[in-house]
Design a protein around this motif. Structure first.
Motif, short mmCIF file in Angstrom:
data_model
loop_
_atom_site.label_atom_id
_atom_site.label_comp_id
_atom_site.label_asym_id
_atom_site.label_seq_id
_atom_site.Cartn_x
_atom_site.Cartn_y
_atom_site.Cartn_z
N GLY A 147 25.35 14.32 -68.46
CA GLY A 147 25.96 14.17 -67.14
C GLY A 147 25.42 15.12 -66.11
N LEU B 78 25.96 13.60 -82.57
CA LEU B 78 25.70 12.58 -81.55
C LEU B 78 25.32 11.23 -82.15
CD1 LEU B 78 23.86 14.91 -79.06
CD2 LEU B 78 25.98 13.66 -78.59
N HIS C 146 28.76 9.97 -82.36
CA HIS C 146 29.55 10.13 -81.14
C HIS C 146 28.61 10.35 -79.95
CE1 HIS C 146 33.31 10.48 -83.45
NE2 HIS C 146 32.58 11.13 -84.33
N PRO C 147 27.85 9.32 -79.60
CA PRO C 147 26.85 9.48 -78.54
C PRO C 147 27.44 9.73 -77.16
CG PRO C 147 27.07 7.16 -79.18
CD PRO C 147 27.85 7.96 -80.18
N GLY C 148 28.73 9.56 -77.01
CA GLY C 148 29.35 9.80 -75.72
C GLY C 148 29.82 11.22 -75.50
N SER C 149 29.56 12.12 -76.45
CA SER C 149 30.02 13.50 -76.32
C SER C 149 29.13 14.28 -75.35
CB SER C 149 30.03 14.19 -77.69
OG SER C 149 30.36 15.55 -77.57
N LYS C 150 29.59 14.44 -74.12
CA LYS C 150 28.79 15.14 -73.12
C LYS C 150 28.57 16.60 -73.49
CE LYS C 150 30.05 12.13 -69.26
NZ LYS C 150 30.61 12.06 -67.88
N ARG D 137 21.87 12.97 -70.20
CA ARG D 137 22.84 12.22 -71.01
C ARG D 137 24.17 12.96 -71.08
NH1 ARG D 137 20.28 9.04 -76.04
NH2 ARG D 137 22.32 8.04 -75.77
N TRP E 208 25.72 16.85 -75.92
CA TRP E 208 24.41 16.65 -75.28
C TRP E 208 23.98 17.91 -74.52
CZ3 TRP E 208 21.11 13.29 -76.72
CH2 TRP E 208 21.48 12.01 -77.16
#
Length: 467
Positions: free
Chosen positions: A461, A427, A430-434, A459, A437
């Motif tokens: 979703g 993360l 790649h902080p957008g990897s749901k 984070r 998270w």
């Protein structure tokens, strides 16, 4: 002492294409070079290997010096029983073509071999397979001599078929003079008479003809040739291997056809193929390399295979070709036509430790190893999968697939701390990897860090709090 040479590593289609002019010059100068080392052939072949190929290209010290030697190679990855992967180096054409090896201009032969050996020692592999290279070519033993016996083992291997005794390191070939009659004079009296008789009978038979495939007919012709080949060999080779061999052969021949290098005469009776031959044409060296044949085993006419070989040789002599090569295997029928032979050799250079040099994987193999680890993971072979994932992360700590999948493995087996550490690293970049998270949230919840778990869940979703 020879000149010092530098070696560049070429591993892109664009880089290889740029070598064309210099490659052709070296190919023409190398007396051991065969069609499968030509730039023309390799331009179509190398892309089929994905990212698992490279070319060592040697030249003088000055950047403006032209390349004078090339060594096209293919990388392989082997999994040991404990899940540990090691790399192998193969000749680029192995094991789909009959001839492989390196190219050098004669004036720099020793210098190029020394430079190639030095570059290979910088790579990460446990074994180099020098398979189906010319036995009379000293370059390969010279190459092996650069690897000290205290660290490396050097072995040779035979290739004799146990079932029929065919030696696949012997390649019969015919030298073609400038006329058919001169060629026939090279043969035994019995063979000469038989071939003349077969050709006369063919030319007098209105029901028989010889044609070549067109762009429209090629796929159907290839299917028929493959069917005839399989009708003889499938029982011996097995259905799965037969399918694999024919798929590879069809791809090779289709590419050769597309660039005008395929010679594929088909003998027909009343419009139906009785026998077909497929050969590669090396127009630069005026050499024909016979590759495969298929024959209708129910046909009762006299020796259609011999007839088509004879017709082909006569046709190629008229076209100015100087050799007709039957390639690997010393089957008796080949000697009816051939008076020369090329001997091949298979050499192995392997680390005595059976580990990669530098004890790390080649970077190019990482996608293959990740997929191999994933397959082990899915089969429940947890320890082996973990070993492979860790090998990848030792070289590429931020490999997304290895981080996520190894994290899954640890999480599924109760190591929430270890899994969480991997997800956090993923993360970071790649902080957008749901998915990551949510996985991290699950690990934190199991560890009792409920507030942090809720934050990670949001984070990812998912809005609900974790209690």
């Amino acid at each position: 002492m020879g000149q010092h040479m530098r070696v560049d590593l070429i591993d892109t289609a664009e880089g290889f294409a740029a070598l064309r002019e210099q490659w052709d010059a070296v190919y023409a100068a190398d007396s051991f070079a065969r069609y499968f080392l030509s730039h023309r052939f390799l331009s179509g072949w190398l892309p089929t290997l994905g990212t698992q190929w490279l070319v060592l290209a040697a030249r003088g010290d000055r950047r403006k010096d032209p390349y004078q030697a090339f060594f096209p190679l293919r990388l392989g990855s082997v999994r040991r029983p404990d899940g540990h992967y090691v790399n192998e180096v193969f000749m680029a054409g192995n094991y789909s073509v009959d001839y492989t090896g390196m190219l050098t201009e004669p004036t720099v032969e020793r210098s190029a071999v020394s430079a190639f050996a030095a570059r290979l020692k910088q790579m990460h592999w446990w074994e180099i397979n020098l398979d189906y290279v010319p036995a009379g070519d000293r370059r390969y033993h010279d190459l092996a001599a650069h690897f000290p016996r205290a660290v490396f083992g050097i072995e040779t291997e035979e290739r004799v078929n146990k079932r029929d005794g065919v030696n696949n390191l012997v390649c019969p070939w015919a030298r073609l003079p400038n006329s058919w009659d001169s060629y026939l004079d090279q043969l035994s009296a019995n063979t000469r008479q038989k071939l003349r008789r077969l050709l006369r009978a063919f030319e007098a038979d209105p029901e028989m003809d010889i044609i070549f495939p067109s762009a429209e007919s090629f796929d159907g012709d290839m299917e028929r040739l493959s069917f005839l080949w399989a009708s003889k060999w499938a029982a011996r080779k097995g259905e799965a291997r037969t399918r694999t061999l024919l798929k590879g052969s069809a791809a090779l021949l289709r590419e050769s056809f597309s660039i005008g290098d395929l010679f594929m005469p088909m003998l027909r009776r009343n419009g139906r193929m009785v026998v077909g031959l497929a050969s590669f044409l090396d127009r630069q060296k005026k050499a024909a390399h016979f590759y495969m044949t298929g024959r209708d085993e129910t046909y009762e006419g006299a020796s259609p295979g011999l007839l088509l070989h004879a017709w082909s040789i006569r046709h190629l002599i008229d076209q100015g070709f100087v050799s007709y090569d039957f390639m690997r295997g010393d089957e008796p029928y080949k000697w009816l036509f051939a008076g020369e032979q090329l001997d091949l050799q298979c050499l192995r250079i392997a680390t005595r430790s059976q580990k990669n040099l530098g004890e790390r994987l080649d970077l190019r193999s990482l996608p293959v190893v990740v997929e191999g680890a994933t397959a082990l993971h899915r089969k429940g072979r947890v320890l082996q999968a973990a070993t492979a994932y860790k090998q990848v992360l030792a070289i590429e700590p931020d490999n997304v697939n290895a981080l996520y999948r190894y994290g899954q493995l640890l999480e599924d087996n109760g190591d929430y701390t270890g899994a969480g550490r991997l997800y956090r690293r993923l993360l970071t970049n790649h902080p957008g990897s749901k998915k990551a998270w949510l996985r991290l949230s699950n690990c934190l919840a199991h560890l009792g860090h409920l507030t942090a778990a809720s934050d990670a869940s949001r984070r990812g979703g998912v809005g609900a709090s974790i209690h």
